[in-house]
Motif scaffolding. Structure first.
Motif, mmCIF file in Angstrom:
data_model
loop_
_atom_site.group_PDB
_atom_site.id
_atom_site.type_symbol
_atom_site.label_atom_id
_atom_site.label_comp_id
_atom_site.label_asym_id
_atom_site.label_seq_id
_atom_site.Cartn_x
_atom_site.Cartn_y
_atom_site.Cartn_z
ATOM 1 N N ASP B 547 -19.453 39.191 113.614
ATOM 2 C CA ASP B 547 -20.575 38.267 113.732
ATOM 3 C C ASP B 547 -21.751 38.961 114.403
ATOM 4 O OD1 ASP B 547 -18.875 38.364 115.973
ATOM 5 O OD2 ASP B 547 -19.518 36.412 116.712
ATOM 6 N N GLU B 548 -22.934 38.497 114.093
ATOM 7 C CA GLU B 548 -24.136 39.033 114.731
ATOM 8 C C GLU B 548 -24.304 38.376 116.103
ATOM 9 O OE1 GLU B 548 -26.897 41.211 113.547
ATOM 10 O OE2 GLU B 548 -25.106 41.933 112.548
ATOM 11 N N PRO B 549 -24.947 39.072 117.030
ATOM 12 C CA PRO B 549 -25.136 38.504 118.375
ATOM 13 C C PRO B 549 -25.913 37.192 118.330
ATOM 14 C CG PRO B 549 -25.735 40.831 118.333
ATOM 15 C CD PRO B 549 -25.489 40.435 116.923
ATOM 16 N N LEU B 550 -25.607 36.303 119.271
ATOM 17 C CA LEU B 550 -26.327 35.038 119.364
ATOM 18 C C LEU B 550 -27.745 35.292 119.877
ATOM 19 C CD1 LEU B 550 -23.451 32.850 120.831
ATOM 20 C CD2 LEU B 550 -24.399 32.707 118.530
ATOM 21 N N GLU B 551 -28.685 34.553 119.335
ATOM 22 C CA GLU B 551 -30.087 34.657 119.744
ATOM 23 C C GLU B 551 -30.640 33.255 119.919
ATOM 24 O OE1 GLU B 551 -32.968 36.826 117.333
ATOM 25 O OE2 GLU B 551 -31.300 38.009 116.549
ATOM 26 N N ALA B 552 -31.632 33.124 120.786
ATOM 27 C CA ALA B 552 -32.281 31.828 120.939
ATOM 28 C C ALA B 552 -32.818 31.388 119.579
ATOM 29 C CB ALA B 552 -33.408 31.921 121.954
ATOM 30 N N GLY B 553 -32.561 30.137 119.210
ATOM 31 C CA GLY B 553 -32.999 29.617 117.917
ATOM 32 C C GLY B 553 -31.869 29.509 116.910
ATOM 33 N N MET B 554 -30.763 30.171 117.179
ATOM 34 C CA MET B 554 -29.613 30.019 116.278
ATOM 35 C C MET B 554 -28.966 28.660 116.534
ATOM 36 S SD MET B 554 -27.813 33.759 116.219
ATOM 37 C CE MET B 554 -28.361 35.039 115.089
ATOM 38 N N ILE B 555 -28.304 28.151 115.523
ATOM 39 C CA ILE B 555 -27.664 26.844 115.654
ATOM 40 C C ILE B 555 -26.220 26.968 115.199
ATOM 41 C CG2 ILE B 555 -27.649 24.493 114.726
ATOM 42 C CD1 ILE B 555 -30.688 24.559 114.729
ATOM 43 N N VAL B 556 -25.304 26.540 116.060
ATOM 44 C CA VAL B 556 -23.878 26.629 115.734
ATOM 45 C C VAL B 556 -23.194 25.310 116.090
ATOM 46 C CG1 VAL B 556 -23.725 29.132 116.078
ATOM 47 C CG2 VAL B 556 -23.302 27.604 118.005
ATOM 48 N N SER B 557 -21.983 25.159 115.613
ATOM 49 C CA SER B 557 -21.201 23.992 116.030
ATOM 50 C C SER B 557 -20.283 24.386 117.179
ATOM 51 C CB SER B 557 -20.377 23.449 114.855
ATOM 52 O OG SER B 557 -19.339 24.346 114.516
#
Lengths: 659, 659
Positions: B547-557
């Motif tokens: 997976d790619e690193p989390l960044e501000a603006g991403m949306i996950v469950s």
């Protein structure tokens, strides 16, 4: 002691953003604070190397580039002086680096830990390739950019692992070049005063240490081989050879191994080893070399250097569907000895996996070793508490004193790695090792970090404690307490059977993360049983996904930290044993696991901000200290070390907040 | 809604012990409890297929085996009826499965979710290959075991992704067989009543929804292409085409996409799309097809079917060092159109990564969508509370009612996936979808789990709530509370910028693990913005490392759960937005992140055992409910939904223990 990812250039593209940021920042000025190193003058050596690169005596056709990797023929983490070829040709003697010499250029790839050191140790003939930085080319890309069309790139096929050969060879081929094996190591041809390959006496371990005879290990291995339908197994890693035959050596510093290979067939055992070591009657007895044995347990002893030709003979003798099992880390030379269709290659060998799961005798040995080690450290810390205020104890003196106390313990063999004895800003250099140029005096004003361990005949230890001999600041205590919370979170974690260690890594960071802090190394590594202090296939790190699931009997370190450049370093490390956990429920009958600390050395309560601990964490510390007091106290008593005992009792007073 | 790993047989060896155990146990008898399915009779169809496998009309040389994978030419998770070829030939219509037909055999590989369903839906012509079980051969191994020497194995090169082709082709070749592309899909040749490929009208999204014009997206894409030195980019995933052009469609149920490809050059844009959709003046206006534009923004519209020949033309036109960027999930057919030396292949495309980071307009749209969705669910739960005790509400009625309430909301388009409406034992079937045969009546004695979501023009929703309409048992509350603790642990986690989501997965499990419990699915998936409810490249799961690193603006469950076979299922799911976190310190200036719940639907406090919560967790619940009350309360008020508002106020009363 923390491990690092092996970051050869071929892998550098895969480094995550987080890691690359870390690597960029490790190589701080402090890393070589005050270290005066004059570069090695390599003009003449490079000239000689470039000559042999064209000499028909050594190469069929001239090679336009020659690669000098770090490793030895067994892909060891620690190597013998005779294998330090990259350091010889370049002057750079850090633990990781790959040199490539072409007709015009000489370039060195290393990671952020060593940017400054490499820059200091190498002369102007060399270009430093800073791995992990965005603009640094990979070795392959660089070669493609500098080589004339249709070049040949040479490398010693014994030093390069098969998986790395494959990657590099593919990249070069797609650019019209060829990676070619150069049989004779070209550095060795110009290294006139190259030390001899060590060939020291062997140590035999009897059943009371190993729990399983070498015969039974062979039987178990053959059953794994039968399961996978392979006829032969090639043992290339030094610790795997040592483990399999219940032998130890001292050919490599810190790692009780000896230079050897083994090839195990369904009915044959071949051990490739040099010197007169096999003349020792005790060794002959141990390996039953002179007994009338069933033929399938008869060990054929062969010269170390004959492994390739013997393996080629095995390769030539195979019928279709007959397979030979090799690690993907085995050298290209040995891998190529077996035709591709006959190879069965896995990342972890059955020996690596069996070795990781300690049996009852090994576990008991590890417990004993850790008790002795704790006794030595109680003595040391008691001594430091008295001596540090006098201003006469340096990092080196403290490290030597630690070794002295350890060497007084039964079955002490040697240290298990170079002691990291660091105070104040030196503590922030994760891989620090005190040398005269950097040696700092311990004081009541600075944090002191000691990461050290030993090899005892019954086990290997590795422990880090962070102490203050005066009054720590509120901030130092705060950071220490976050690290402690992370240490406890891993140590007390309960998780399902079959969980991989990397899934526990974030537990160690959570308290630090909450405050915006972190540390840039993994949380734990496997530990051998009177073997390498770093061993696979398990560990606790965000960096790996290929670790094998944790099982009861495995032993790993738990060592979160926090490092503030220029100020201090904090790390709290225990070696812990994976044990079954009792839980209220048992989902899908999988069973659960947890950890039992083998290390029993007090964690300095002076450094703890009790208000930051939960009641559960507080109880953990008190229970841990109670156990230290009971177990180590009894041994200190037994050894008549009364002053250290008093120190232990003082240091294991329950935390105030606890009930 | 939870995702599953794509476990084709080629990958099955890599399934961890933990997963394989999970998969083995998912396929419980309850999965098809009472479900009466009669198998499809396939004798005649298989006969026809075997004829075309030898017919010179379709194959140059006869193929001895033909592979029928699940997917479409875009490797979509949800597929159109015309692409359900595997279901057509076998009768088995689960979401995952691969059929292989040889002259003698017909075999179906599927995973534990579908063992019973596949067994019921297929007739005796078929052998079920249970993936994840130890003795089940991989597709490659099975083929090698049944095929005569030197066989040809056919597959539609548009349906098989390039990475999968590579793996299978290699395995077959090493056993002396050949994987060959069969241009005409052989199932289509015998599928006389195959539905037409859908070609529905397009929806245009203006800047207020997308935040960025398609022109600016092309500019950004070209700058990424320039960075990587590629001249062409091939857009193959349907949601990537839709996102790039700010268009949506309804060719596939639940996913607002349309069948199209795009090829972006540095100066050209080619859109491959069928039907009269491009005749719509609004579409022409949106894409500026009739305007005088700078040539580099002029879109050339071409027939969907011409992608291959156009791409081959691109491939033929390339000069050395010119590269074409493709996803490794692109079909073998399109990948092969570009000669290997000219390909630049990555697992995640720049569009996939850009699409994952939502801009302000998209985030605001997602917020609006989630407010409307919460209004619908407050109405539903208020209605259920009144109706369930009457014994007249079935799972299907509840699901329909949820859809009815959602459809009353502004800009509602359709559901975002098939509603999982399950009560009692059905709740333990993780991928349950109520059908008449399994439809159960909700009661005051059983737990009810509703996992549902919708597509609104401004955003995509996905929410799971677990409710009890009577009095839950202490054990049910205990399990629910562990799941809630896991949900909170992820939602409230603070972690460094650049952290990958898989490192957070264990936080969700820790409370369950402590008691020996767990759940056998990942914790979260990326969510599109009026796009697919499952999207890459980020997520929260122990199963992935890529997976790619989390960044501000991403949306996950964030959706941990607990499932007890035969009894109940619990899952608590919010969609959460990655936002910057304020922390006390800021290590290496990296910055920290945390989550903000977009879903604002009360979590049933009746199900919570408050004594198992820490004060911090208690506060989290109360703060969350306070926000639900404020934000959703205001909207319920505005919409005049007074009864639902009263329900919301009751359900958001602070927990007793909180201060």
């Amino acid at each position: 002691m923390i491990t690092f990812v092996q970051t050869d250039a071929g892998n550098s593209k895969q480094i995550s953003r987080r890691e690359s940021r870390g690597i960029q920042t490790w190589g701080t000025a402090e890393a070589v604070a005050g270290r005066k190193m004059s570069p090695k003058i390599t003009t003449e050596l490079l000239k000689q190397l470039r000559q042999v690169m064209k000499s028909p005596k050594y190469v069929q056709e001239p090679v336009q580039a020659y690669i000098v990797p770090s490793g030895d023929a067994h892909q060891s983490e620690y190597i013998a002086p005779c294998d330090c070829r990259r350091a010889f040709i370049s002057g750079f003697d850090g633990s990781a680096g790959t040199a490539i010499v072409t007709e015009q250029h000489a370039a060195m790839w290393t990671d952020g830990r060593y940017f400054l050191q490499a820059a200091h140790q190498m002369d102007n003939n060399w270009t430093l390739m800073k791995m992990g930085l965005k603009d640094t080319p990979t070795q392959e890309d660089w070669l493609v950019s500098v080589l004339p069309e249709g070049s040949k790139v040479g490398v010693d096929p014994f030093i390069i692992p098969a998986d790395q050969w494959k990657r590099m060879s593919k990249a070069l081929r797609s650019a019209g070049h060829d990676l070619v094996p150069v049989k004779e190591n070209l550095i060795d041809t110009i290294w006139t005063d190259c030390p001899h390959r060590p060939c020291k006496p062997l140590i035999m371990l009897d059943l009371s240490y190993t729990g399983v005879s070498w015969r039974d290990k062979i039987v178990a291995l053959r059953s794994k081989m039968a399961e996978r339908k392979v006829l032969w197994f090639v043992v290339t890693a030094l610790d795997e050879v040592a483990w399999l035959f219940n032998l130890r050596g001292s050919d490599v510093e810190y790692n009780p191994v000896f230079f050897a290979y083994a090839v195990i067939g369904m009915n044959t055992i071949r051990l490739f080893i040099d010197g007169d070591r096999m003349m020792d009657p005790a060794v002959r007895e141990h390996l039953q070399l002179d007994s009338t044995l069933e033929p399938e347990f008869k060990i054929q002893v062969m010269p170390y250097g004959s492994i390739l030709s013997e393996l080629q003979a095995v390769g030539a003798s195979l019928s279709p569907k007959e397979k030979v099992w090799l690690s993907d880390k085995a050298s290209y030379a040995l891998t190529e000895a077996i035709p591709k269709a006959y190879r069965y290659v896995t990342p972890y060998t059955p020996i690596c996996i069996a070795k990781a799961v300690k049996n009852a005798s090994e576990t008991e040995g590890m417990r004993r070793a850790h008790i002795k080690d704790a006794v030595a450290l109680c003595e040391l810390f008691n001594w430091l508490e008295k001596e540090v205020p006098k201003g006469t104890v340096t990092e080196i003196i403290a490290a030597d004193k630690a070794e002295e106390f350890r060497s007084q313990q039964k079955d002490f063999v040697e240290l298990s790695f170079a002691t990291i004895s660091s105070t104040g800003p030196n503590g922030a250099i994760i891989h620090y090792k005190p040398v005269p140029e950097t040696n700092r005096t311990l004081s009541v004003n600075e944090i002191y970090l000691l990461d050290s361990g030993a090899q005892y005949k019954d086990g290997t230890t590795d422990v880090t404690r962070t102490m203050h001999f005066g009054t720590p600041s509120a901030y130092e205590k705060e950071c220490f307490t976050y690290v402690l919370k992370g240490h406890i979170a891993v140590s007390a974690a309960i998780f399902p059977n079959g969980t991989k260690g990397h899934l526990l890594d974030s537990f160690a960071r959570s308290a630090l993360w909450d405050c915006g802090l972190d540390y840039l190394h993994g949380t734990g590594h496997g530990v051998g049983s009177f073997l390498n202090v770093h061993e696979g296939p398990c560990g606790i790190s965000y960096k790996t996904f290929a670790d094998e699931p944790l099982e009861a009997g495995m032993i790993v370190s738990d060592e979160p930290g926090y490092y503030e450049d220029g100020s201090f370093g904090i790390r709290i490390e225990n070696v812990v044993l994976v044990i079954p956990a009792e839980t209220k429920y048992n989902f899908k009958n999988r069973g659960s696991l947890t950890f039992e600390p083998l290390t029993l050395v007090p964690i300095q309560t002076k450094m703890i901000d009790v208000n930051l601990l939960t009641q559960k964490e507080c109880n953990w510390v008190n229970d841990y200290h109670q156990k230290c007091r009971e177990v180590i106290g009894a041994e200190l008593e037994r050894q008549g070390r009364h002053e250290a005992l008093q120190w232990l009792i003082r240091e294991t007073e329950p935390l105030a907040r606890a009930q």
